[in-house]
Design an enzyme around this catalytic site. Structure first.
Site, PDB file in Angstrom:
ATOM      1  N   SER A  53      29.922   1.835   4.732  1.00 14.78           N
ATOM      2  CA  SER A  53      30.053   0.379   4.596  1.00 14.78           C
ATOM      3  C   SER A  53      30.158  -0.291   5.952  1.00 14.78           C
ATOM      4  O   SER A  53      30.929   0.137   6.812  1.00 14.78           O
ATOM      5  CB  SER A  53      31.297   0.022   3.780  1.00 14.78           C
ATOM      6  OG  SER A  53      31.485  -1.388   3.766  1.00 14.78           O
ATOM      7  N   VAL A  58      33.913   2.190  12.117  1.00 14.28           N
ATOM      8  CA  VAL A  58      32.921   3.101  12.697  1.00 14.28           C
ATOM      9  C   VAL A  58      31.506   2.675  12.299  1.00 14.28           C
ATOM     10  O   VAL A  58      30.580   2.718  13.120  1.00 14.28           O
ATOM     11  CB  VAL A  58      33.209   4.562  12.300  1.00 14.28           C
ATOM     12  CG1 VAL A  58      32.145   5.502  12.860  1.00 14.28           C
ATOM     13  CG2 VAL A  58      34.586   4.981  12.808  1.00 14.28           C
ATOM     14  N   CYS A  59      31.327   2.225  11.072  1.00 11.60           N
ATOM     15  CA  CYS A  59      30.004   1.762  10.639  1.00 11.60           C
ATOM     16  C   CYS A  59      29.580   0.516  11.426  1.00 11.60           C
ATOM     17  O   CYS A  59      28.432   0.406  11.858  1.00 11.60           O
ATOM     18  CB  CYS A  59      30.002   1.478   9.141  1.00 11.60           C
ATOM     19  SG  CYS A  59      30.351   2.929   8.125  1.00 11.60           S
ATOM     20  N   ALA A  60      30.503  -0.402  11.615  1.00  7.21           N
ATOM     21  CA  ALA A  60      30.223  -1.606  12.399  1.00  7.21           C
ATOM     22  C   ALA A  60      29.848  -1.233  13.832  1.00  7.21           C
ATOM     23  O   ALA A  60      28.912  -1.792  14.415  1.00  7.21           O
ATOM     24  CB  ALA A  60      31.438  -2.540  12.377  1.00  7.21           C
TER      25      ALA A  60
END
Length: 163
Positions: A53, A58-60
């Site tokens: 997500s 970490v995804c951002a």
């Protein structure tokens, strides 16, 4: 395939593609709710990312880092896919000033399941694990990484070296 989420072992729904394979054809939903067929990316190198997500740190970071590294590369399609709704991606990219990424949702067709990276078990069961695939212009995979610990970042240097 076995991975870890915060140190606890989890499985995925299959095997992640490997170098030499062709990127599977997938239908994904872009932020304007139109569809992207990954076969339409042929003719450009592709950096294809999946992750749980965009609303996690970490995804951002993954989206921001790849977008910054590839901002001047018109020969590369930078694609992200998750089960986030297209509205979340649009909000994120607007807030972060990112305009060179094709952000897509897999909510409609669940075609990214073809990558064998859907987490089975653990608190994020049903979401995609973290992975990066780099293809050539014919969509043949040159680099494939399914990150062993889902909460870790991918190997940016190794992926970008194959672009």
């Amino acid at each position: 395939m076995n991975l870890k989420f915060k140190g606890k072992e989890i499985k995925t729904n299959g095997n992640f593609p490997k170098v030499g394979d062709k990127l599977p054809g997938m239908q994904l939903v872009k932020t304007d709710l139109s569809e992207l067929n990954t076969d339409e990316l042929k003719g450009k190198k592709v950096v294809f990312n999946i992750f749980p997500s965009v609303d996690t740190a970490v995804c951002a970071l993954q989206l921001n880092k790849f977008a910054a590294q590839l901002k001047d590369r018109s020969d590369v399609a930078l694609v992200f896919a998750s089960l986030d709704l297209p509205f979340a991606f649009k909000r994120f990219c607007t807030d972060e000033g990112i305009d060179n990424a094709i952000t897509t949702s897999d909510f409609r067709h669940r075609d990214a399941n073809k990558l064998g990276a859907v987490m089975e078990g653990g608190p994020l069961q049903g979401l995609h694990a973290r992975g990066v695939i780099v293809t050539d212009e014919d969509l043949i995979i040159q680099y494939a990484e399914l990150v062993e610990e889902v909460t870790d970042e991918p190997n940016y240097e190794a992926a970008l070296a194959k672009v």
